[in-house]
Write an enzyme that holds these catalytic residues in place. Structure first.
Site, mmCIF file in Angstrom:
data_model
loop_
_atom_site.group_PDB
_atom_site.id
_atom_site.type_symbol
_atom_site.label_atom_id
_atom_site.label_comp_id
_atom_site.label_asym_id
_atom_site.label_seq_id
_atom_site.Cartn_x
_atom_site.Cartn_y
_atom_site.Cartn_z
ATOM 1 N N GLU A 91 -24.074 9.821 -20.664
ATOM 2 C CA GLU A 91 -23.850 11.258 -20.878
ATOM 3 C C GLU A 91 -23.970 11.544 -22.234
ATOM 4 O OE1 GLU A 91 -22.221 12.998 -18.117
ATOM 5 O OE2 GLU A 91 -22.986 11.128 -17.138
ATOM 6 N N SER A 474 26.898 -3.213 24.425
ATOM 7 C CA SER A 474 27.915 -4.097 23.794
ATOM 8 C C SER A 474 28.028 -4.807 22.642
ATOM 9 C CB SER A 474 27.650 -5.546 24.732
ATOM 10 O OG SER A 474 28.114 -5.109 26.108
#
Length: 785
Positions: A91, A474
């Site tokens: 770059e 139950s």
């Protein structure tokens, strides 16, 4: 003549470059003098980038990220030189010598446009790119370029080169929703940026000008063969530049260019675990801190999730639902897609789920039926050929030709693999339409270690562990029996299991409870009534102590859902969440202490400050002696009663099954000394699971499957310690009286000191009980309601 022209051309270009440099210098000088109207930089350290929120399990292992932009900030010291050099080579190779603007790069870019009508690259320095990314828009205008240059100069005046490069690495976009080199390294390579190699670094750098290139290749590989070649050439070009600039030597270059591109992102290899749990975390953070902090604030959220237990819970539930679904029969024929009917080539077509497919034993995968006859089917699964025999589809109770046809896409389980021949041996599967949930809570802390809210989070986000209100059946009875023990009952209390009617003043109706088996036992002890889940006995207990008191005890147990003091509360008709019921059951292994379940231990902001913290919330809800006796009674349910499927687990296990009318809900909630685990099975809408699909048959196997894995890893060395206020007494289990030599059912029972029986058993007592001298009822297993 040509040589002379070439010399003149070079001279012109040289002079032009000098002129441009001077003009550029004058332009910047003018800007620096007349800065009015141009942007001024803020402190870069004050700019808060969007940072992802990271979620960790109980071992501090990263398990999920919530983000609009996936970004994790790293220090300059954690960015390896190999990456810094790669970026500079690609770059801005003048980065360490210029003061914000790379004039060589600018001139090269301008000349490329003038003489070749295309960019030669390198027009913006790293500092300019940073300035553009932080303060400006990407619009390609001269005014934006001018502002970019000015900002770059200002940044260079205030910050060191290392700081600028660090900001750049943390800011850069690298595909999809990935920002910054740390997040990119984790996404593409599955490692921290400090650990990447030369080939990784140059590949990341190659992505910077075209960040979505590799991201697109990973997501649509078949559509991007040319892009793959292009990015490989680009990576190698950067390596060559690094070699030219002496950042690497020839040997390093030769080794790096040989390395192939990754075939898929590391994230695609990660199996999704804990989706329902993590959705609860997401909703909690969003509600407490807002979606801005959730998706952009870089929070670190530490949870109670144990990834291993979560996987066990998910696998156990899925297998349990599949087995139940098979008992319901083959119902997929009309739902199967057929490639031939859609004019697709069954020998070439690739099913989308085959992407990143890993073939392993017991894995369930989609396959394409190539051929089928009465005895077997040939199935294609990616590059493998599978064989399905008729016996491996017997559960359908249909002929193989009636089940499948050529071109069908169906589900298969891998039973055997021959990698050399690329052959598989398969069994037939189908996707269940029944749902379920599992919740695992640590007894000591209340931390939720695993949560599964349904068969598939992809198909339904509804969490049956926390959101769904279901009739408990139950599983509600232990709350009633606890209330009874604290109100005059003992495990040896004798109760009548006989028909009775009751006028319920709350409903203004006559109510007649029924047992699941339609029979009555006559006189029965409190213990045996719970073990065999006798509805009529439970109803008599509620009649005696009052339904209002049952509601009060449910509140003590932490049940907050709507309950009414109706007699039908004895059968668990009111709707409660699985989370509430599991929390209630922690009272039994905790000697009466209820712990409040929670799943987030700590939340830190991006500066590591603690902004939220949770601790165990404990409350003594029940007398410890009573809780211990209920613990013993519930262990009896497992050893002798409806919870029998868990009796072979190598640990002291207590628990209770539950089933509602027409088999619409099946439950099992059980505990060891260390964890309490709840399982619910049912449909999203009220619908029967099938005849005799009780809590024992449908839900208990899921509990057992999870606990087998859990106990294999976490050996249950601990036992339940008897409190000093409890005495163990030898009694006859059928009569509840003190044991004598003539008794047939010796049993050591727990009593609160002072409540133990005082009368000895006798032959006369034996005769009062149904079939005392017949087949031992303790050897019979009953599937309760």
């Amino acid at each position: 003549m040509k040589k002379l022209f070439s010399i003149k051309r070079k001279l012109i270009l040289f002079l032009l470059s000098i002129v441009l440099t001077v003009l550029m210098g004058l332009l910047v000088g003018i800007i620096l003098v007349f800065q009015k109207g141009f942007p001024q930089i803020k402190n870069l350290e004050d700019i808060k980038p969007v940072i992802m929120t990271t979620i960790f399990d109980d071992q501090n292992v990263l398990i999920r990220e919530f983000a609009i932009e996936k970004r994790k900030i790293v220090k300059s010291t954690d960015i390896p030189d190999v990456l810094k050099n790669s970026i500079i080579a690609s770059e801005d190779n003048q980065f360490y010598s210029h003061w914000g603007i790379n004039f060589r790069g600018v001139i090269r870019a301008i000349l490329g446009v003038i003489f070749r009508n295309k960019s030669a690259g390198g027009g913006s320095s790293i500092t300019q790119q940073l300035a553009r990314g932080l303060f400006l828009t990407p619009e390609a205008t001269y005014s934006r370029k001018l502002r970019e240059m000015l900002l770059a100069v200002q940044i260079e005046k205030k910050y060191s080169k290392e700081q600028i490069l660090s900001y750049y690495c943390n800011k850069i976009f690298l595909g999809g929703s990935v920002y910054g080199v740390e997040a990119a390294s984790r996404y593409y390579f599955g490692k921290q940026v400090k650990d990447i190699n030369l080939a990784d670094a140059s590949l990341l750098t190659a992505l910077m000008p075209t960040p979505n290139l590799l991201f697109d290749i990973f997501n649509k590989p078949e559509q991007n063969p040319k892009k793959k070649d292009y990015i490989l050439r680009k990576r190698n070009f950067i390596l060559k530049k690094m070699l030219k600039l002496n950042f690497i030597d020839k040997k390093e270059y030769n080794e790096a260019v040989k390395i192939k591109l990754p075939e898929k992102s590391f994230e695609s290899n990660k199996e999704s675990v804990g989706d329902y749990f993590l959705e609860e975390v997401r909703k909690y953070i969003e509600a407490k801190f807002g979606d801005n902090l959730l998706y952009k604030g870089g929070l670190r959220v530490y949870t109670s999730l144990n990834t291993e237990m979560q996987k066990w819970a998910e696998d156990s539930l899925k297998e349990g639902l599949r087995q139940l679904d098979k008992r319901r029969g083959w119902r997929t024929r009309d739902k199967l897609s057929n490639l031939l009917e859609n004019n697709l080539d069954i020998k070439k077509y690739k099913i989308p789920s085959w992407k990143n497919l890993e073939i392993k034993l017991e894995k369930i995968v989609k396959g394409i039926v190539l051929n089928v006859n009465r005895k077997r089917a040939i199935v294609r699964i990616d590059e493998y050929t599978g064989k399905l025999s008729s016996k491996d589809a017997l559960w359908t109770k249909m002929s193989l030709k009636s089940v499948l046809k050529k071109g069908d896409v169906a589900f298969f389980r891998v039973k055997k693999i021959d990698n050399e021949k690329k052959e598989l041996y398969l069994s037939l599967e189908q996707e269940p339409d029944v749902q379920g949930a599992v919740l695992v809570v640590d007894n000591k802390t209340g931390q939720i270690k695993a949560m599964v809210g349904g068969y598939s989070f992809r198909d339904s986000k509804w969490n049956n562990a926390t959101q769904a209100l279901r009739q408990t059946g139950s599983t509600f009875k232990p709350i009633i029996y606890t209330a009874a023990l604290e109100n005059g009952y003992t495990p040896a209390t004798i109760i009548k299991d006989e028909p009775f009617s009751y006028f319920d003043k709350w409903t203004n109706e006559i109510w007649e409870p029924q047992n699941h088996d339609g029979h009555f036992k006559g006189l029965i002890t409190f213990r045996r009534a719970l073990e065999q889940s006798r509805n009529v006995v439970t109803a008599r207990i509620v009649e005696q102590i009052g339904p209002q008191r049952v509601v009060e005890y449910a509140r003590k147990f932490g049940v907050t859902s709507k309950l009414k003091p109706f007699m039908s509360i004895s059968l668990g008709v009111f709707e409660v969440t699985l989370k509430e019921m599991v929390a209630a059951y922690t009272i039994f292994p905790n000697y009466g202490v209820r712990v409040n379940p929670y799943y987030i231990t700590e939340v830190r902001d991006q500066n590591s400050n603690i902004i939220d913290e949770n601790y165990p919330e404990k409350k003594q809800a029940v007398d410890k002696n009573i809780a211990y006796i209920m613990n013993c009674l519930l262990q009896g349910v497992v050893k002798y009663g409806t919870g029998w499927r868990a009796r072979y687990l190598e640990a002291p296990i207590g628990g209770k099954t539950g089933t509602t009318d027409d088999y619409t809900n099946a439950w099992f909630i059980g505990f060891s000394p260390s964890v309490t685990v709840g399982v619910w099975i049912g449909f999203d809408i009220t619908k029967s699971l099938g005849n005799e699909e009780t809590g024992s048959r449908a839900a208990a196997p899921v509990f057992v499957s999870f606990m087998e894995k859990y106990l294999n890893k976490y050996k249950a060395s601990q036992q339940f310690r008897k409190p000093s206020g409890v005495i163990m007494v030898d009694i006859d289990k059928i009569t509840g009286k003190l044991l004598t030599p003539d008794c047939m059912y010796p049993f050591k029972e727990a009593f609160v000191t002072g409540t133990e029986p005082l009368e000895f058993c006798s032959e006369e007592e034996h005769l009062k009980f149904l079939d005392y001298y017949g087949t031992a009822e303790e050897d019979k297993i009953e599937e309760e309601n």
